[in-house]
Design an enzyme around this catalytic site. Structure first.
Site, PDB file in Angstrom:
ATOM      1  N   HIS A 113      -6.788   5.053  -3.989  1.00 15.98           N
ATOM      2  CA  HIS A 113      -7.608   6.192  -3.578  1.00 15.98           C
ATOM      3  C   HIS A 113      -6.717   7.201  -2.866  1.00 15.98           C
ATOM      4  O   HIS A 113      -5.723   6.839  -2.233  1.00 15.98           O
ATOM      5  CB  HIS A 113      -8.741   5.741  -2.661  1.00 15.98           C
ATOM      6  CG  HIS A 113      -9.686   4.782  -3.317  1.00 15.98           C
ATOM      7  ND1 HIS A 113     -10.729   5.190  -4.104  1.00 15.98           N
ATOM      8  CD2 HIS A 113      -9.721   3.427  -3.305  1.00 15.98           C
ATOM      9  CE1 HIS A 113     -11.382   4.139  -4.544  1.00 15.98           C
ATOM     10  NE2 HIS A 113     -10.793   3.045  -4.084  1.00 15.98           N
ATOM     11  N   ALA A 158       4.579 -16.308   0.440  1.00 15.84           N
ATOM     12  CA  ALA A 158       3.173 -16.267   0.819  1.00 15.84           C
ATOM     13  C   ALA A 158       2.916 -15.143   1.831  1.00 15.84           C
ATOM     14  O   ALA A 158       3.715 -14.911   2.735  1.00 15.84           O
ATOM     15  CB  ALA A 158       2.748 -17.606   1.406  1.00 15.84           C
ATOM     16  N   THR A 163       5.170  -3.568  -2.126  1.00 11.16           N
ATOM     17  CA  THR A 163       4.934  -2.133  -2.261  1.00 11.16           C
ATOM     18  C   THR A 163       5.971  -1.451  -3.140  1.00 11.16           C
ATOM     19  O   THR A 163       5.759  -0.314  -3.574  1.00 11.16           O
ATOM     20  CB  THR A 163       4.958  -1.450  -0.876  1.00 11.16           C
ATOM     21  OG1 THR A 163       6.250  -1.635  -0.287  1.00 11.16           O
ATOM     22  CG2 THR A 163       3.902  -2.048   0.040  1.00 11.16           C
ATOM     23  N   LYS A 164       7.107  -2.121  -3.392  1.00  8.57           N
ATOM     24  CA  LYS A 164       8.192  -1.541  -4.187  1.00  8.57           C
ATOM     25  C   LYS A 164       8.681  -2.570  -5.198  1.00  8.57           C
ATOM     26  O   LYS A 164       8.430  -3.763  -5.060  1.00  8.57           O
ATOM     27  CB  LYS A 164       9.347  -1.102  -3.286  1.00  8.57           C
ATOM     28  CG  LYS A 164       8.980   0.015  -2.317  1.00  8.57           C
ATOM     29  CD  LYS A 164      10.171   0.407  -1.461  1.00  8.57           C
ATOM     30  CE  LYS A 164       9.806   1.540  -0.506  1.00  8.57           C
ATOM     31  NZ  LYS A 164      10.935   1.937   0.355  1.00  8.57           N
TER      32      LYS A 164
END
Length: 201
Positions: A113, A158, A163-164
């Site tokens: 979003h 874990a 994110t990359k």
């Protein structure tokens, strides 16, 4: 293909439509049936999951419960093992290679979003595909975010938030997830905290 579905798969801003909602309801129908299967009825479970996914190998196991958005955007290779309470939010393509292992509560997310509140209030959304290579083990409660590629022979620790992109042949952990070391010859000799691999296997 509708305009909004085309925009969704292309990573452009899009908004929900009745057609997209209907596609999700079709997936929900199959998910309801799948998640209410008797655990021992593996033939039925395999038949439903292969109908739900866009592409599968011959050998796969998806533990109950399982969750996804559309199903047809999920493509997996051979020998897929997915433990319980996995979420594959497949508003864009999720491509998974051979011999993937997903621990409990793994989430793969292709949807996002907008940061700008006006765009969010206008119900604008976007997507980006997630690609996961061969021989990847993703640990419990890990999250893989939109647009990420994970290479071959990777272990994701874990609780990690990926994110990359993560390169081949490494162990990566943390929030944000980062490479901590390469997979090496030590891992052929020791499987867990100094415990030696037996030659009797």
């Amino acid at each position: 293909m509708s305009d909004q579905l085309e925009n969704m798969l292309a990573g452009r801003l899009y908004h929900q439509t009745k057609d997209l909602l209907n596609s999700r309801f079709k997936a929900r129908d199959l998910l309801y049936e799948y998640n209410h299967c008797h655990p021992r009825d593996m033939e039925k479970r395999t038949r439903i999951i292969k109908k739900l996914f866009g592409k599968t190998g011959e050998s796969l196991f998806v533990e109950i419960p399982f969750h996804c958005d559309y199903g047809f955007n999920i493509e997996i290779g051979e020998n897929f093992f997915c433990n319980n309470n996995c979420t594959l939010l497949d508003c864009n393509k999720i491509q998974i290679g051979n011999n993937a292992l997903f621990a409990p509560n793994v989430g793969i997310y292709t949807a996002g979003h907008c940061i700008d509140p006006e765009l969010r209030l206008n119900k604008q959304e976007y997507t980006a595909p997630v690609i996961i290579g061969n021989n990847v083990w993703i640990g419990a409660n890990a999250s893989v975010l939109p647009g990420v590629t994970i290479g071959d022979n990777v272990v994701i620790g874990a609780g990690s938030v990926v994110t990359k992109d993560i390169p081949d042949n490494c162990v990566a952990v943390g929030n944000p997830c980062h490479v901590v070391r390469q997979v090496n010859d030590y891992d052929k000799k020791y499987y867990f905290k100094g415990k030696k691999v037996s030659n009797n296997l």
